[in-house]
Design a protein around this motif. Structure first.
Motif, PDB file in Angstrom:
ATOM      1  N   HIS B  26      42.349  45.244  51.781  1.00  0.00           N
ATOM      2  CA  HIS B  26      42.525  44.562  52.429  1.00  0.00           C
ATOM      3  C   HIS B  26      42.216  43.011  51.812  1.00  0.00           C
ATOM      4  N   ALA B  27      41.822  41.926  52.935  1.00  0.00           N
ATOM      5  CA  ALA B  27      42.094  40.289  52.905  1.00  0.00           C
ATOM      6  C   ALA B  27      41.294  40.176  51.651  1.00  0.00           C
ATOM      7  N   PRO B  28      41.346  39.290  51.109  1.00  0.00           N
ATOM      8  CA  PRO B  28      40.230  38.876  49.863  1.00  0.00           C
ATOM      9  C   PRO B  28      39.461  38.046  50.633  1.00  0.00           C
ATOM     10  N   ALA B  29      37.857  38.070  50.336  1.00  0.00           N
ATOM     11  CA  ALA B  29      36.652  38.301  51.063  1.00  0.00           C
ATOM     12  C   ALA B  29      36.652  36.524  51.505  1.00  0.00           C
ATOM     13  N   SER B  30      37.382  35.721  50.205  1.00  0.00           N
ATOM     14  CA  SER B  30      38.028  34.364  50.691  1.00  0.00           C
ATOM     15  C   SER B  30      39.096  33.968  51.150  1.00  0.00           C
ATOM     16  N   GLY B  31      38.694  32.258  51.690  1.00  0.00           N
ATOM     17  CA  GLY B  31      40.384  31.657  51.718  1.00  0.00           C
ATOM     18  C   GLY B  31      41.134  31.244  50.320  1.00  0.00           C
ATOM     19  N   LYS B  32      40.341  31.610  49.027  1.00  0.00           N
ATOM     20  CA  LYS B  32      40.634  30.646  48.051  1.00  0.00           C
ATOM     21  C   LYS B  32      41.434  31.974  46.370  1.00  0.00           C
ATOM     22  N   PHE B  33      42.027  30.648  46.240  1.00  0.00           N
ATOM     23  CA  PHE B  33      43.104  31.853  45.264  1.00  0.00           C
ATOM     24  C   PHE B  33      42.809  32.667  44.141  1.00  0.00           C
ATOM     25  N   SER B  34      41.073  32.624  43.777  1.00  0.00           N
ATOM     26  CA  SER B  34      40.321  33.264  43.140  1.00  0.00           C
ATOM     27  C   SER B  34      39.963  34.446  43.557  1.00  0.00           C
ATOM     28  N   ALA B  35      40.178  34.258  44.905  1.00  0.00           N
ATOM     29  CA  ALA B  35      39.359  35.658  45.785  1.00  0.00           C
ATOM     30  C   ALA B  35      41.096  36.979  45.511  1.00  0.00           C
ATOM     31  N   LEU B  36      42.043  35.960  46.048  1.00  0.00           N
ATOM     32  CA  LEU B  36      42.873  36.823  45.133  1.00  0.00           C
ATOM     33  C   LEU B  36      43.156  37.430  44.295  1.00  0.00           C
ATOM     34  N   TRP B  37      42.473  36.925  43.286  1.00  0.00           N
ATOM     35  CA  TRP B  37      42.841  37.459  41.446  1.00  0.00           C
ATOM     36  C   TRP B  37      42.113  38.133  41.456  1.00  0.00           C
ATOM     37  N   SER B  38      41.035  37.825  42.100  1.00  0.00           N
ATOM     38  CA  SER B  38      40.142  39.584  41.695  1.00  0.00           C
ATOM     39  C   SER B  38      40.634  40.408  42.456  1.00  0.00           C
ATOM     40  N   LEU B  39      41.702  40.148  42.822  1.00  0.00           N
ATOM     41  CA  LEU B  39      41.774  41.417  43.725  1.00  0.00           C
ATOM     42  C   LEU B  39      43.668  42.305  42.237  1.00  0.00           C
ATOM     43  N   ARG B  40      43.382  41.282  41.625  1.00  0.00           N
ATOM     44  CA  ARG B  40      45.198  41.932  40.611  1.00  0.00           C
ATOM     45  C   ARG B  40      44.554  42.961  39.840  1.00  0.00           C
ATOM     46  N   HIS B  41      43.604  44.062  40.077  1.00  0.00           N
ATOM     47  CA  HIS B  41      43.249  45.251  39.479  1.00  0.00           C
ATOM     48  C   HIS B  41      44.208  46.348  41.203  1.00  0.00           C
ATOM     49  N   THR B  42      43.277  46.661  42.504  1.00  0.00           N
ATOM     50  CA  THR B  42      43.893  47.246  43.465  1.00  0.00           C
ATOM     51  C   THR B  42      45.643  46.799  43.323  1.00  0.00           C
ATOM     52  N   PHE B  43      45.870  45.641  43.263  1.00  0.00           N
ATOM     53  CA  PHE B  43      46.893  45.031  43.451  1.00  0.00           C
ATOM     54  C   PHE B  43      48.466  46.153  43.139  1.00  0.00           C
ATOM     55  N   ALA B  44      47.311  46.000  41.435  1.00  0.00           N
ATOM     56  CA  ALA B  44      48.359  46.573  40.360  1.00  0.00           C
ATOM     57  C   ALA B  44      48.489  48.410  39.781  1.00  0.00           C
ATOM     58  N   ILE B  45      47.042  48.859  40.697  1.00  0.00           N
ATOM     59  CA  ILE B  45      47.402  50.310  41.280  1.00  0.00           C
ATOM     60  C   ILE B  45      48.153  50.608  41.947  1.00  0.00           C
ATOM     61  N   TYR B  46      47.876  49.694  43.307  1.00  0.00           N
ATOM     62  CA  TYR B  46      49.021  49.533  44.414  1.00  0.00           C
ATOM     63  C   TYR B  46      50.853  49.913  43.887  1.00  0.00           C
ATOM     64  N   LEU B  47      50.391  48.726  43.386  1.00  0.00           N
ATOM     65  CA  LEU B  47      51.913  48.608  43.160  1.00  0.00           C
ATOM     66  C   LEU B  47      52.056  50.353  41.690  1.00  0.00           C
TER      67      LEU B  47
END
Lengths: 195, 195, 195, 195
Positions: B26-47
């Motif tokens: 899902h799209a990060p909660a806010s428009g900041k880089f930190s919001a994207l960064w907080s999804l790094r685990h989900t991302f790694a698992i997706y990858l």
């Protein structure tokens, strides 16, 4: 190795990714025109995403028209290409969540577009390697095939333009797509004549 | 019985399972880089999930390159293989829900991987049975085809390693995949030459 | 009219319907085995649904092995067959929502199964009509092809057995599937020999 | 350029769009027949949408029976056709959300239907252009092929009939479909004879 199954797999994934995005279009909150109107941004983003993915699918389709056979390296290059394509709805959703003028979402969007272009180029290179004696591949996407480079340079610039004014990334990336909209006229003319 | 329709069905299911996982991003909660960064685990698992499924698809694809015809038993072996593949996103989602260091999710993940490997081996055996006179099948996945056994022993060990330190299951299973990443070099060399 | 595109369309829809059901399998609430255990009913239903749909796909696949050409009537019979197949996840979800012992969900489940069987028979009949001179069709699914009738009578009984004890519907319908699990041995033997 | 891959891509997208709609059918709230009965409108809309999309897929399928080769223009016309098809579930969902008698949802529904018909006609025209010497195309969808025009005029009228009584749009559009239900009898007869 024949190419058909890889094409079919790629097509299925493109079809799903394109269609998954329509799931984000929820029915307006009320039965009034104003409720529809308030969805205009979501709509515009859906339209743009659909067309962008269609452009990439078209180019993939055209490219593989001239491919005779593939190997394991092509298979993996294509898989990574698909991986980047699959990140596109995510990047689009972030920009579309009222973040058209935020730096981070725009830079992510630009980066995904850059990765897609870069991987398309890698795919082309692996095809040349896999089927090097194919005269059509050499002629049509060999030397002088500069489009991917131009597109990538533009994409790279677009990422940093977000620092000046965020919407510039989306705007420049969309303009760059025009390069690809007429997908490989050269290929098409060739295929049509050769058939 | 020709193999094409079973291949197409398998491809469609792989395509859907791979793509369904992107819906979890899902799209990060806010428009900041930190919001994207907080999804790094989900991302790694997706990858990781994407690549693992891609490895299995690749191996399936390579295997069927040398298949000439199938029968009803192959059809069912393939169906059960697909069933186990379809459990993969579920197992991954459980591990990914902040349970990288919990015993139960890791053991389930390891078990699903073991089932996938075991069923792939069964599929190979049914193919040998269905098309026993096919010299390529005998030669390439007949005697001396030890990879699945090594992988399964490793998987089995990985399940119990979770009792020592849970993340070991995912780590060992990922390392074991390297066995499969270059899917059947032997098959590929063979197919390329034979064409 | 060639049959390939209709087969591909049917396969895609089966693949999606089978896979859509896995979306209902949400990760357990906690990282404990007990959380996984509490999902055992959902799991059992997923397993049963997957296998039931796989049986139908298998039978469709076998049937079309002997088909040479189709017409517009076959196309529509197949479409309605797909429509009923698409209702299966809905019926299953209702039974699965802790309604294994409620009359209404069980009767709906039985009705959907009956519709699927009835439409499969209609499909067979339209195929005989479309390609009446095909000796294989006449021989293998013409006279003496009683399986669909037996299955339908059983399904019909199963619907009303719900009034006695609701779970009977699911139990009887599952037992009836055994009729179909070995999909058309006759067809398979025929196709294998004829190739 | 061969047509197979474009057909497969179109089929996949149709399959997904048709099936995505079944996801909207959630299990009834309780285990009673009354709970099922209260879903009758959602059900009717699902049924109608499934059949409408099936009609369009059938017509696409019939049309491409007589196509020998395509070009880049056809590819894009088909893409836009798919884009409009992908908006259909959205329009249906809006009407279905208890807005059968609201003007805006009905007019949107009518507009999407009109766009689908218009784009189907454009697709036919691009096919004539791409393969102009194909005598079957000329004969079957060339001069005298008035169905799309009649359908479009009806669609246009249906949009404005919503201003009188909103449900008229859906009613008229459904009646107009009868024009297409027997998809191109002419094509079918031709293809069957010619084979």
């Amino acid at each position: 190795m024949p190419k058909q199954r890889m094409e079919a797999f790629t097509d299925a994934i493109f079809a799903i990714i394109i269609t998954v995005m329509v799931l984000e279009l929820h029915a307006p909150a009320s039965g009034k025109f104003s409720a529809l109107w308030s969805l205009r941004h979501t709509f515009a983003i859906y339209l743009a995403s659909f067309l962008i993915l269609a452009v990439y699918w078209n180019n993939h389709h055209h490219l593989f028209q001239i491919v005779r056979s593939i190997d394991g390296v092509v298979l993996w290059a294509n898989t990574i290409f698909i991986l980047f394509i699959s990140l596109f709805p995510f990047a689009t959703a972030w920009v579309g969540d009222n973040h058209v003028d935020s730096v981070a979402p725009e830079m992510l969007f630009g980066t995904v577009m850059l990765l897609m272009d870069a991987m398309f180029l890698v795919l082309v290179r692996t095809l040349i390697h896999a089927d090097g004696e194919n005269p059509e591949i050499r002629k049509l996407v060999g030397k002088g095939y500069n489009k991917p480079y131009i597109s990538m340079i533009g994409n790279l610039a677009a990422i940093f333009l977000a620092l000046i004014w965020p919407p510039l990334t989306v705007i420049v990336d969309t303009l760059l797509l025009l390069l690809w909209v007429l997908p490989e006229r050269r290929i098409e003319r060739h295929v049509t004549n050769g058939q």
